[in-house]
Design a protein around this motif. Structure first.
Motif, PDB file in Angstrom:
ATOM      1  N   GLY A 326     -42.582 -13.543 -31.820  1.00 16.96           N
ATOM      2  CA  GLY A 326     -43.229 -14.674 -32.467  1.00 16.96           C
ATOM      3  C   GLY A 326     -42.713 -16.009 -31.962  1.00 16.96           C
ATOM      4  N   ARG A 327     -41.399 -16.115 -31.799  1.00 18.77           N
ATOM      5  CA  ARG A 327     -40.833 -17.364 -31.293  1.00 18.77           C
ATOM      6  C   ARG A 327     -41.343 -17.649 -29.874  1.00 18.77           C
ATOM      7  NH1 ARG A 327     -39.922 -18.852 -36.110  1.00 18.77           N
ATOM      8  NH2 ARG A 327     -37.894 -18.445 -37.070  1.00 18.77           N
ATOM      9  N   ALA A 328     -41.444 -16.608 -29.050  1.00 16.27           N
ATOM     10  CA  ALA A 328     -41.959 -16.807 -27.689  1.00 16.27           C
ATOM     11  C   ALA A 328     -43.423 -17.227 -27.710  1.00 16.27           C
ATOM     12  CB  ALA A 328     -41.787 -15.516 -26.879  1.00 16.27           C
ATOM     13  N   LYS A 329     -44.202 -16.636 -28.592  1.00 10.93           N
ATOM     14  CA  LYS A 329     -45.625 -17.001 -28.687  1.00 10.93           C
ATOM     15  C   LYS A 329     -45.768 -18.455 -29.121  1.00 10.93           C
ATOM     16  CE  LYS A 329     -49.902 -14.606 -30.019  1.00 10.93           C
ATOM     17  NZ  LYS A 329     -50.820 -15.718 -30.203  1.00 10.93           N
ATOM     18  N   ASP A 330     -44.981 -18.866 -30.088  1.00  8.92           N
ATOM     19  CA  ASP A 330     -45.050 -20.255 -30.546  1.00  8.92           C
ATOM     20  C   ASP A 330     -44.571 -21.233 -29.475  1.00  8.92           C
ATOM     21  OD1 ASP A 330     -46.154 -19.947 -33.120  1.00  8.92           O
ATOM     22  OD2 ASP A 330     -44.210 -19.356 -33.945  1.00  8.92           O
ATOM     23  N   ALA A 331     -43.627 -20.802 -28.655  1.00 10.08           N
ATOM     24  CA  ALA A 331     -43.089 -21.675 -27.610  1.00 10.08           C
ATOM     25  C   ALA A 331     -43.950 -21.692 -26.350  1.00 10.08           C
ATOM     26  CB  ALA A 331     -41.668 -21.233 -27.250  1.00 10.08           C
TER      27      ALA A 331
END
Length: 407
Positions: A326-331
């Motif tokens: 999720g953090r990678a998708k948001d970034a």
């Protein structure tokens, strides 16, 4: 202290205030509306359609899409919501996935501005339910072999073919149907970008927005399921379904169109599977603390504690993997192979956790009074759809070696 006893790594401490608010709102909905009834719905094979307006009111439909009446939440917030929904039941998480990650995302990613304005606000509000028709009776893991075709005839598109395992199709008002289209037909309809045509290729997969009340469209629920019983999957028959030119999704011809939607759904699954696993472990912890055998609770035995510890370690690993995703998708740093890592690993782990949790309940564990076996049965479907273990293994093998081995 974290809200969940299984949160040994204090994953909750890594969540923002808004992420915790999403978690708590969806968890409250599941506690109030799903848990008291899910055993009956599963036993009777009923999708509780009365919950759909409440899901829409929570902003779950297309919640990670921006504009058009959608909630505009982050990818991580969407994943957290899917974890809480699947802690209730995989079938109900699938409703959100089919509506938002598949049907709505297909229009959002591949449609014209007019198509988005026409459909997305009503779908976000739950006024229109959608479905996504890609899989066919003989084309599952290899959609390039689909037999459904669309031809351009007398100023209209005419679709014929069959789809299988299509969620929500019999209650949907609109279907996204993927079909093979010859370049000659697309050219005649003025819908072919000549710059995308490759030498020797004569047809391309295209998406169509199909109102389900169209003549020749038939959706039939699949019955006698051993999994996803509080859900709805259907066969679709398309018999000379005639559509106007405005039905064709204008962007991203080829399989990149549906695959972009599948990756959205796979992302949600990586989170959702951990919801089913967490619910199973916590149900087992609660049961083990109350069930007396040989004059003390099951939780006082070393073998039981080993099971609980092993399951929770695997659960936390899967939750951390989902959070990293999720953090990678948001970034904006997410790569497609990362989704395959999480979908493969978390579905595999979740099934094993739920099966192991069931053993703590003994014979009582095979009833719908307790959740682990229901979750395990559901996860057999979750593990299969949106890419089987084998498909995701080959995606990762391709990433590691540079050699595609799908054929």
């Amino acid at each position: 202290m974290p809200k969940h006893v299984t949160d040994l790594m204090n994953i909750e401490g890594q969540l923002s205030t808004s992420e915790l608010e999403v978690r708590d709102a969806v968890a409250d909905f599941v506690d109030r509306r799903v848990r008291p009834n899910i055993g009956t719905w599963f036993d009777e094979a009923v999708l509780p359609t009365e919950l759909l307006p409440e899901m829409a009111e929570l902003g779950l439909f297309g919640m990670h899409l921006q504009g058009y009446g959608c909630a505009g939440k982050s990818a991580t917030e969407y994943g957290i919501a899917m974890q809480e929904m699947e802690a209730g039941d995989s079938g109900l998480r699938t409703v959100v996935s089919v509506q938002g990650s598949l049907a709505m995302s297909a229009i959002y990613k591949n449609g014209s501005e007019e198509q988005k304005q026409t459909w997305l606000p009503r779908m976000a509000a739950g006024e229109v339910i959608g479905c996504f028709g890609l899989t066919e009776p003989t084309a599952g893991s290899d959609p390039s072999t689909m037999a459904t075709r669309a031809v351009w005839r007398d100023g209209a598109w005419v679709l014929s073919g069959a789809k299988r395992w299509i969620g929500l199709a019999s209650i949907a008002q609109v279907a996204i149907i993927w079909a093979q289209v010859s370049h000659d037909d697309a050219r005649a309809a003025g819908a072919l970008d000549e710059s995308t045509v490759k030498e020797g290729v004569t047809e391309t997969v295209r998406g169509f927005i199909v109102p389900t009340d169209s003549t020749g469209f038939t959706a039939t629920p699949i019955t006698q399921k051993l999994s996803m019983r509080a859900s709805l999957q259907c066969d679709i028959e398309l018999t000379d379904v005639e559509l106007g030119p405005e039905s064709l999704l204008t962007e991203n011809p080829g399989l990149r169109g549906p695959f972009g939607c599948l990756n959205e759904a796979r992302y949600g699954i990586a989170w959702g599977a951990m919801g089913a696993a967490r619910d199973s472990v916590e149900a087992a912890i609660d049961y083990a603390g109350q069930r007396l055998q040989f004059d003390k609770p099951l939780s006082g035995y070393q073998l039981t504690q080993k099971k609980l510890a092993d399951m929770t370690v695997e659960l936390n690993k899967g939750q951390l993997l989902a959070l990293q995703l999720g953090r990678a998708k948001d970034a904006g740093t997410l790569e497609n192979h990362m989704i395959s890592v999480a979908k493969l690993a978390n579905c595999r782990a979740a099934i094993e956790i739920c099966r192991e949790a069931r053993t703590i309940f003994g014979g009582n564990g095979i009833t719908t009074d307790y959740s682990p076996l229901r979750h395990a049965n559901n996860l057999e479907s979750v593990r299969t759809y949106e890419g089987t273990d084998e498909v995701h293994t080959l995606i990762l093998g391709h990433q590691l070696t540079g050699v595609p081995a799908f054929r």
